[in-house]
Motif scaffolding. Structure first.
Motif, PDB file in Angstrom:
ATOM      1  N   LEU B  68     -19.044  50.084 -59.290  1.00  0.00           N
ATOM      2  CA  LEU B  68     -17.809  48.782 -60.129  1.00  0.00           C
ATOM      3  C   LEU B  68     -17.231  49.446 -61.016  1.00  0.00           C
ATOM      4  CD1 LEU B  68     -20.170  45.832 -60.352  1.00  0.00           C
ATOM      5  CD2 LEU B  68     -18.003  46.097 -58.436  1.00  0.00           C
ATOM      6  N   TYR B 279     -17.997  45.765 -53.146  1.00  0.00           N
ATOM      7  CA  TYR B 279     -17.797  46.649 -54.787  1.00  0.00           C
ATOM      8  C   TYR B 279     -16.371  46.934 -55.164  1.00  0.00           C
ATOM      9  CZ  TYR B 279     -22.681  48.248 -55.048  1.00  0.00           C
ATOM     10  OH  TYR B 279     -23.509  48.132 -55.274  1.00  0.00           O
ATOM     11  N   SER B 282     -14.752  43.165 -55.648  1.00  0.00           N
ATOM     12  CA  SER B 282     -15.238  43.188 -57.266  1.00  0.00           C
ATOM     13  C   SER B 282     -14.304  43.918 -58.407  1.00  0.00           C
ATOM     14  CB  SER B 282     -17.122  43.367 -57.303  1.00  0.00           C
ATOM     15  OG  SER B 282     -17.137  42.243 -56.511  1.00  0.00           O
ATOM     16  N   GLY B 283     -14.229  45.228 -57.613  1.00  0.00           N
ATOM     17  CA  GLY B 283     -13.038  46.168 -58.452  1.00  0.00           C
ATOM     18  C   GLY B 283     -11.868  45.539 -59.224  1.00  0.00           C
ATOM     19  N   ALA B 301     -17.604  46.365 -65.647  1.00  0.00           N
ATOM     20  CA  ALA B 301     -19.108  46.842 -64.743  1.00  0.00           C
ATOM     21  C   ALA B 301     -20.254  46.664 -64.891  1.00  0.00           C
ATOM     22  CB  ALA B 301     -18.728  48.762 -63.745  1.00  0.00           C
TER      23      ALA B 301
END
Lengths: 314, 349
Positions: B68, B279, B282-283, B301
């Motif tokens: 992340l 991921y 979500s980044g 993160a």
């Protein structure tokens, strides 16, 4: 070669084209309406997911199918209102707000679904929309089963494309939407409230996206599962560019697109074992990118697209 | 009601912004937890203890934060230059599969000291390459890169699925579609014994510091920021806009590819199509929560990883759907947007 001709000559292919096109038509119209007023709505993927979920849950809990579609429209409208607050009132980046709406709407849809429907081995189902044979026309050879034996939402989507084309090009309201998307300051000088127009377009457009999603659960399939929208929302965004922001071309684009999709599905069975199935599944996404590249130069973008409008500020 | 730009922004406000946003998101998520019929504060307590309550859970959370940080940096670097790279998910997978292929076929048997850095570079380059097409389309035809990078995610994951079902399929995997395992010498060393935490975390933190340095202390950093703030003005001031965007894209894609490389070398050792639970996406939230600040990305993160690991534990013990984590994370993105707005504007009646 014969196999290809057999595919093209089967009424099943053409019936599938209309079926596959339906959510794309609805989603593209929704995105297009919003963009014509100057607001890019990247919330579409999440809004379609939410519409698919909430429409299905409504019907699962005893509502009739039309109420399900209405609930999906309302659900879409709520997320549209959220996007409108962020982008129209606050003037935030339409890109980021839209992505936020997509992430929120889809994860919220999964959450609500899991709350309402506990985990089960086989997903619970509903009785979906049944095909309606249009009297007279459906008796035609080939054309009848291909084009005139669809479910009600498919006919609705086509009617909506025609209605939106008329609305945008021939009515004062449509003119207000277009002016707001081209030059909100000029629109305001004409006595139009650009904020109100943008709110209306984003909310109505999002309602269409919600219905587009609900088609998947209420007509195409009979259950909901996460990831069922599978990028259709993003494809709709590409189709808006392909359609040069015109509803009648959106209808054509969605049908053309659905044709390739339906065709590759059938080609898969012919070529199974020879070509990996993943190559076929890539086709819709690659086609969207190609469509974007080909049409982007020719298309006339609404001039105020993605520009926040603030009274007094230039 | 209208909004007026603030003249000054106090540093305290800037630091408080993400905290306020997260608190708002947690409050709304609390309502959703209550609607599910669970005691809210107990649920939050469970999230915390499940994420940090034991050695095992804490190392799991840190492990989860590692990719992340990198995908968050990938988004932050690009967004700062207003390059909307939403393709980190695909770049992550292409980095992972490139590394798996290279380790099994190209570099197999090489000593770890050589193999690991080479593989990380290969993963990063693979991620970079994935941005060439969207970037070209943007610069040449002004095609919005949001849609192209997003659509490429689907294409790439299908491509990876094809490889691990075909040429790269592990023949010893009982028919499961997974790639051949990476060379034993390529596995990342553990950071802490008896845990799954690997040195990828250290690499990610160092990368964040390097990115911070580049953005604040180099000409390129200033140029990339100028390209985002005001492209026309930047060109006028002599910033080579095209070249800057290409560099930004290479860094962004490279970071996402590196994330995939580190994940496959550090955790599983082979690639499947569920290597990433989103991921890449979500980044985006991580980057926004950090307000695009590279050092902030590390903390954002951590928060995001805590939500995911913690919600898993809470879900098991309290029967709340795990999706509450995704909901909270998405909500914190939206509330962060609003919070940032109010650090820049005040309400005037």
């Amino acid at each position: 070669m014969n196999a290809l001709i057999d595919i093209l000559a089967s009424a099943g292919l053409w019936a599938a084209v209309l079926r596959i096109a339906t959510p794309l038509i609805l989603g593209t119209l929704g995105a297009l309406l919003s963009e014509r007023a100057g607001v890019l709505n990247l919330g579409i993927e999440g809004i379609m997911t939410f519409g698919a979920m909430i429409g299905w849950v409504a019907v699962y809990n005893g509502a009739d199918l039309w109420t399900g579609l209405l609930v999906a429209a309302l659900g879409g409208a709520v997320f549209g209102a959220l996007h409108a607050v962020l982008t129209v009132t606050l003037g935030l980046s339409q890109h980021v707000s839209g992505l936020g709406v997509t992430l929120f709407a889809s994860s919220f849809a999964y959450y609500v679904f899991r709350l309402m429907v506990p985990v089960a081995g086989t997903p619970p189902t509903i009785e979906p929309f049944q095909p309606i044979a249009i009297p007279g026309l459906s008796d035609l050879p080939f054309f009848g089963p291909a084009f005139f034996t669809q479910t009600a939402p498919t006919y609705l989507a086509i009617l909506l494309a025609v209605a939106l084309a008329y609305l945008l090009s021939r009515t004062p309201l449509g003119l207000a939407v277009r002016m707001t998307g081209e030059n909100p300051h000029a629109a305001e000088a004409q006595g139009i409230n650009p904020m109100a127009v943008r709110y209306g377009a984003v909310i109505a457009g999002s309602a269409l996206m919600g219905v587009g999603g609900a088609f998947l659960t209420l007509s195409a399939f009979n259950s909901f599962f996460p990831t069922m929208v599978q990028g259709r929302g993003w494809i709709c965004i590409a189709l808006v560019v392909f359609a040069s922001w015109r509803p009648e071309r959106a209808l054509f684009g969605a049908l053309l697109f659905a044709f390739f999709d339906a065709f590759q599905l059938r080609l898969q069975t012919v070529l199974s074992g020879v070509v990996p199935y993943q190559l076929f599944l890539m086709i819709p996404y690659i086609l969207s990118i190609v469509a974007l590249a080909v049409m982007a130069r020719r298309a006339r973008v609404p001039q105020a697209l993605m520009q926040p409008y603030r009274r007094g500020e230039r | 009601m209208r909004f007026e730009r603030r003249e000054h922004r106090s540093p305290a406000l800037v630091i408080a912004t993400p905290l306020i946003a997260i608190a708002a998101a947690m409050a709304i998520a609390g309502v959703l937890i209550a609607l599910a019929g669970a005691p809210v504060f107990t649920a939050y307590g469970k999230i915390l203890t499940s994420a940090f309550g034991s050695r095992l859970s804490a190392t799991e959370t840190l492990m989860r934060a590692t990719p992340l940080i990198l995908t968050g940096l990938a988004a932050a670097v690009a967004f700062r230059a207003r390059l909307w790279n939403i393709g980190a998910e695909g770049q992550f997978y292409i980095g992972a599969i490139a590394v798996a292929a290279a380790s099994a076929h190209l570099l197999s048997g090489l000593t770890p000291i050589l193999q690991i850095p080479l593989l990380l570079a290969i993963g990063a380059v693979a991620g970079m390459v994935m941005l060439l097409l969207p970037l070209w389309l943007r610069l040449r035809f002004s095609v919005d890169e949001v849609v192209t990078t997003l659509l490429l995610n689907f294409v790439i994951i299908l491509f990876v699925s094809m490889l691990i079902d075909g040429v790269l399929k592990d023949p010893t995997a009982f028919g499961w579609p997974q790639s051949e395992a990476v060379d034993k010498a390529a596995r990342l060393p553990k950071l802490i014994d008896r845990s799954r935490l690997h040195i990828g975390l250290a690499i990610a933190v160092v990368v964040a510091l390097v990115v911070h340095f580049v953005q604040t202390r180099t000409v390129f950093g200033v140029q990339s920021r100028a390209a985002g703030l005001n492209p026309a003005g930047a060109v006028f001031a002599g910033v080579p806009l095209g070249r800057t965007l290409v560099l930004v894209a290479m860094i962004s894609g490279g970071l996402a590819g590196l994330a995939g490389a580190i994940e496959v070398l550090g955790v599983k050792g082979y690639v499947t199509t569920d290597l990433s639970p989103g991921y890449g996406y979500s980044g985006i939230v991580v980057a926004m929560l950090a307000n695009l600040n590279p050092v902030g990305v590390v903390f954002a993160a951590l928060f995001t990883a805590m939500m995911f690991v913690g919600a898993d534990g809470m879900s098991r013990s309290m029967g709340i759907p795990t999706y509450i984590a995704d909901v909270t994370v998405a909500l914190s993105l939206l509330s962060m947007l609003v919070a940032v707005f109010f650090t820049q504007y005040r309400i005037r009646r």
